[in-house]
Design a protein around this motif. Sequence first.
Motif, PDB file in Angstrom:
ATOM      1  N   GLY B 265       0.879  -1.120   0.157  1.00 44.84           N
ATOM      2  CA  GLY B 265      -0.129  -0.076  -0.430  1.00 44.84           C
ATOM      3  C   GLY B 265       0.804   1.384  -0.263  1.00 44.84           C
ATOM      4  O   GLY B 265       0.500   2.439  -0.986  1.00 44.84           O
ATOM      5  N   GLN B 266       1.756   1.281   0.852  1.00 41.66           N
ATOM      6  CA  GLN B 266       2.680   2.841   0.964  1.00 41.66           C
ATOM      7  C   GLN B 266       3.346   2.270  -0.198  1.00 41.66           C
ATOM      8  O   GLN B 266       3.651   3.439  -0.792  1.00 41.66           O
ATOM      9  N   ALA B 267       4.061   1.059  -1.020  1.00 42.40           N
ATOM     10  CA  ALA B 267       4.727   1.605  -2.328  1.00 42.40           C
ATOM     11  C   ALA B 267       4.133   1.757  -3.462  1.00 42.40           C
ATOM     12  O   ALA B 267       4.610   1.784  -4.406  1.00 42.40           O
ATOM     13  N   ALA B 268       2.319   2.018  -3.501  1.00 47.32           N
ATOM     14  CA  ALA B 268       2.194   1.702  -4.892  1.00 47.32           C
ATOM     15  C   ALA B 268       2.591   2.454  -5.714  1.00 47.32           C
ATOM     16  O   ALA B 268       2.228   3.194  -7.485  1.00 47.32           O
ATOM     17  N   ASN B 269       2.351   4.316  -5.278  1.00 56.47           N
ATOM     18  CA  ASN B 269       2.470   5.213  -6.240  1.00 56.47           C
ATOM     19  C   ASN B 269       4.719   5.733  -5.744  1.00 56.47           C
ATOM     20  O   ASN B 269       4.413   7.105  -5.970  1.00 56.47           O
ATOM     21  N   PHE B 270       4.777   4.834  -5.655  1.00 58.94           N
ATOM     22  CA  PHE B 270       6.655   5.706  -5.892  1.00 58.94           C
ATOM     23  C   PHE B 270       6.824   6.471  -7.702  1.00 58.94           C
ATOM     24  O   PHE B 270       8.394   6.998  -6.839  1.00 58.94           O
ATOM     25  N   ASP B 271       6.575   6.077  -8.403  1.00 58.02           N
ATOM     26  CA  ASP B 271       7.302   6.514  -9.340  1.00 58.02           C
ATOM     27  C   ASP B 271       5.589   7.967  -9.756  1.00 58.02           C
ATOM     28  O   ASP B 271       4.945   7.938 -10.758  1.00 58.02           O
ATOM     29  N   SER B 272       5.953   9.102  -9.067  1.00 61.33           N
ATOM     30  CA  SER B 272       5.062  10.289  -8.944  1.00 61.33           C
ATOM     31  C   SER B 272       5.143  11.105  -8.234  1.00 61.33           C
ATOM     32  O   SER B 272       6.571  10.874  -8.234  1.00 61.33           O
ATOM     33  N   ASP B 273       4.881  12.330  -9.110  1.00 57.61           N
ATOM     34  CA  ASP B 273       5.091  13.524  -8.767  1.00 57.61           C
ATOM     35  C   ASP B 273       4.500  14.900  -7.267  1.00 57.61           C
ATOM     36  O   ASP B 273       4.785  15.553  -7.062  1.00 57.61           O
ATOM     37  N   ASP B 274       3.948  13.888  -6.750  1.00 63.64           N
ATOM     38  CA  ASP B 274       2.898  13.787  -5.751  1.00 63.64           C
ATOM     39  C   ASP B 274       4.018  13.884  -3.660  1.00 63.64           C
ATOM     40  O   ASP B 274       4.387  12.731  -4.011  1.00 63.64           O
ATOM     41  N   GLY B 275       4.723  14.456  -3.674  1.00 65.15           N
ATOM     42  CA  GLY B 275       5.562  14.512  -2.820  1.00 65.15           C
ATOM     43  C   GLY B 275       5.143  13.827  -1.880  1.00 65.15           C
ATOM     44  O   GLY B 275       5.506  12.513  -0.929  1.00 65.15           O
ATOM     45  N   ASP B 276       4.008  13.189  -1.503  1.00 65.96           N
ATOM     46  CA  ASP B 276       3.093  12.626   0.110  1.00 65.96           C
ATOM     47  C   ASP B 276       3.291  11.214  -0.676  1.00 65.96           C
ATOM     48  O   ASP B 276       3.852  10.422   0.366  1.00 65.96           O
TER      49      ASP B 276
END
Lengths: 574, 467
Positions: B265-276
């Motif tokens: 769940g934590q890892a889901a958006n590792f390739d993101s522009d969103d800092g959170d």
Amino acid sequence: MLQRHVRVGMLVLGLAASTGCYGGIHDFGKGDGGDAGEDAGEDAGEDAGDDDAGDDGLGPVDELPAPTTRFFRLSHTQWESTVQDLLGLPEPTGLSSEFRADPNVGGFIFDNNALSLEVDGALWSGYQRAAVAVAEMVAADPALVAAVAPDAADEATRAREFVTNFGMRAFRRPLTDAEIATYVALFDDGQTLYEDTTGFEAGVRLVLEGMLQSPHFLYRVEDSEDVVGDVIPLDSYEVASRLSYFLWNSMPDDALFTAAAADELRDGEAVRTHALRLLESPRAQAVVERFHHQLLQVDKLTGVAPSPAFYPDAPANLGALATEELVRFLQYTVFEQDGSWGDLLTSTETFVNAELATLYGVPGTFGTELTRVDLDPAERRGIFTQIGFLAANSTSAYPDPIHRGVFLAKHIACQTIAAPPDNIPPIPAPDETQTNREAIEALTEVAGSECVACHKTLINPFGYPFESYDATGAFRTMDNDKPVDPTSTAVLPDGPVPVTNALELADALAADSGVHACYAQHWLEFAMARPHADVDQALTDRLATSSLDDLSVKELLVELAVSRPFLTRSPEEM
Amino acid sequence: MKTHRRTILKGLGGFTLALPFLEGLRSGGTARAGEPLIEPFAIFLRQANGCASEQDTEIGAEPERFWPSQQGEITPETLAGRALDELVDHHQRLLAVGVNAENFDYGDGHARGAFQGLTAIGPVVAGAGGDAEANGESIDHRIGRELNPDGRDSLFLYAGRNTGWLGGACISYRGPGNRRAPLHDPMTAYQTMMGVDGEAISEQLIQRRKSVNDLVREQMDALLASPRLSGADVQRLELHRSAIRDLEDTLACNLTADQEAMLEGQAANFDSDDGDQVLAAVRAHMDVAVLAVACGYTRSVAIQLGNGNDGTTRFSDPDTGELMENYHYISHRRLSHDSSGDIIPNADILHHKIDRHFAKAFKYLLDRLQEYQLPSGTLLDSGLAVWINDQSQGPSHSSRNLPYIIAGSANGYFKQGMYVKTEDDSTHCRLLNMIGTAVGLRSADGGDLDDFGDPGLPKNPIPELLA
């Protein structure tokens, strides 16, 4: 403007004039290099008539291969396409999404630099898990098992034929007797080593696990070592792999394997026939698109975000639309029109939907799908007057002549421009009495500054003609209530060319031999999976001459594929 | 099959690791019956673009918002109001050091900072700017190469968009010009470390893996036996061959199913522009890193957040919940594409808020490491967590007074609870050699590490930092 500071490496303000910021332009078309229309063979010293092709069917003898690795690891995309083709799957497995990404290499545009494609622990782990997953999938599907291991007189024969035939396709060359024996033994072991699979299927499963982790699958291995003259000719299987991975980004098909088995691919004309055949497939279109996607930095389009304050009507998905337009334009121009690099640089055709039509000012009614249109030739000419390049090289409010200029100078004219010095001042807030061009000139072209040497002569002149297009790529004649000034003198490889606008700059690029040499150089790097080397210059020059003479992109690829550097190895190892 | 003695460590937060003692993974020494052995380790967290410390910029003077209020002992009072006060719970284990790096001619301030941060070395080609590469090995890779079982690669983990300036991941090097690829998805990093894809380890699985591995090794050996291979080809093939792992080397310590689900769940958006989302992925990477060092998988982990100038990540403003401008623009105090084209209002305060985001992420790592009680202290005491920055300050790109925030003493090597601002030149290279020594690297004659980094730079320890 801040962009020049924050992307300081790309800004390229350059060094002081005394140290120079400029170098590396190939002196194409001057001296003895081979002007357009001259024989390519005038320096060969061979009595070969109009060209010095020699008598081995491998092209001019003065075009020699650069030293290169013997182990070309499959890229992740190639792994996917190869597994798909090997097993005859309707679509890729998607398992490469769990492979660690390959690193970027400073100074190399493409993602396939062979020397940087390594197998470290993390990637080995990915390959291992993927091989297990693929093998399990195949073994559980009777149709797939039957496809890779057709029935035979008895199971032992069936197993041996599976190892022999599937192995040839997996390794892209016939297995040796020892390899066949090894994998047959592995097959036998596999029959009792799975809890949930037994018998023939279990043997297939373990062999698949083994073959998909073999270096002979994961790398294109080039074993040839017999020196003939100045080169090591590749064998037909090695040529088949080079050709298919160049034009299809995947393993050879049955026709190529058949030709390789008959050892027919040592001759340039035989290779030409297959190259032309491969170019007819949509797979080749994907390869051409992938080349241009990287050359033209299309990834930057994902960051296009015009300011709503400045461009309230700009589509929210402008970057995606422009990307789709570019893809359609490439397919159409290269594959339907047999277009050349000059056509890509100067065409006034493109593909628009309603939103793009509005931006381009194209009259008529359009829907959501892209359709082909003719743009106004008084406003547009070629790929660099299309919305994608213009919007990607802008801020969200203003065009960016510096980044537009640097891109064209470095990647389209292959000029070497040094990085800017550290701690350059940030761009001041815009002055409402200035045009964008005037603001850039005031910052970067002050006489006696350390900026002026590169900016005034080399960088900015490539960008100013595009001041006729705003940050969304729409055409404009006014900027801050003052007329846009798109004139400049661009220093092209063949020499300075005064232009009055981007249309003339497009024509000048298309007429410049160095620009065609630059394009040929990039294709060579992409095809050979390595940086351009000095020894490549003869081939690059010949391709450039032909490209300047309107050689189509497809034919340029064919000429690469049948060239001596493509069909042979250097006797010198890397 | 090797015998595993298992010791369960219960973390204070109920986060349980089954921590095996695998004979095959020991590096030297003799076993102490019943005792798990945690060798010293280093986990690096990299931030780009400097910190919001005291400085004069072209738009005005900015007060100190990062460092403690005075050098010497770190107390809650000296941390109050500074970004480092996010670490107040760990203040007694901190060693906050301002080090001075080199003005190598990378042709770009971001390249100079990012590429020398873990290498202490200059470029392959001077002045190449965005096309630069470091001309040497990074300390995280050196630690892995010399101290990990069978020279296993150290872990290099990345969160954020892996594109953009300097080509995304750029801080870890195998050797001159040989940039390493990172593990981007924390789940892939976890699976890479585990070596077994959720399968129960059976004799049949072991035999299958051995049969295939042995065959592949034979094929690699046959290829390597060719006398015509170039040095570069030999190196690549040897790297591949050394990467092949048998199941006996597989870690038997693992997360529970619930913990794996949480990681995913934590890892889901590792390739993101969103800092959170990027910070969530960093925390997932940290969970993997802690597991990796606790289980003896590696003695070194490097975690990079953001690309060469972190120009894509947009962190959230904790006061408004809104995404700020991208970090790179904030670090330069200016914005190029809002309706005014003017400075970002209060950009120094926004930079300070980003520093706090990183400080909180670092705290997460320290909290995880602190959860594990060993006979000699905590897991954190056994090693080092090091929060590094490419630059000291954003507007200037300066390489002087780089914040290197160390937590943990590596079993008593480093001083604890202190803030030291070094004044001498080249203290950055000296500190990297000290970190290598602390973790277990040695010179050729068995003394302190003294050969890491540019040959022309000093390597002697900084006495004020020694315990």
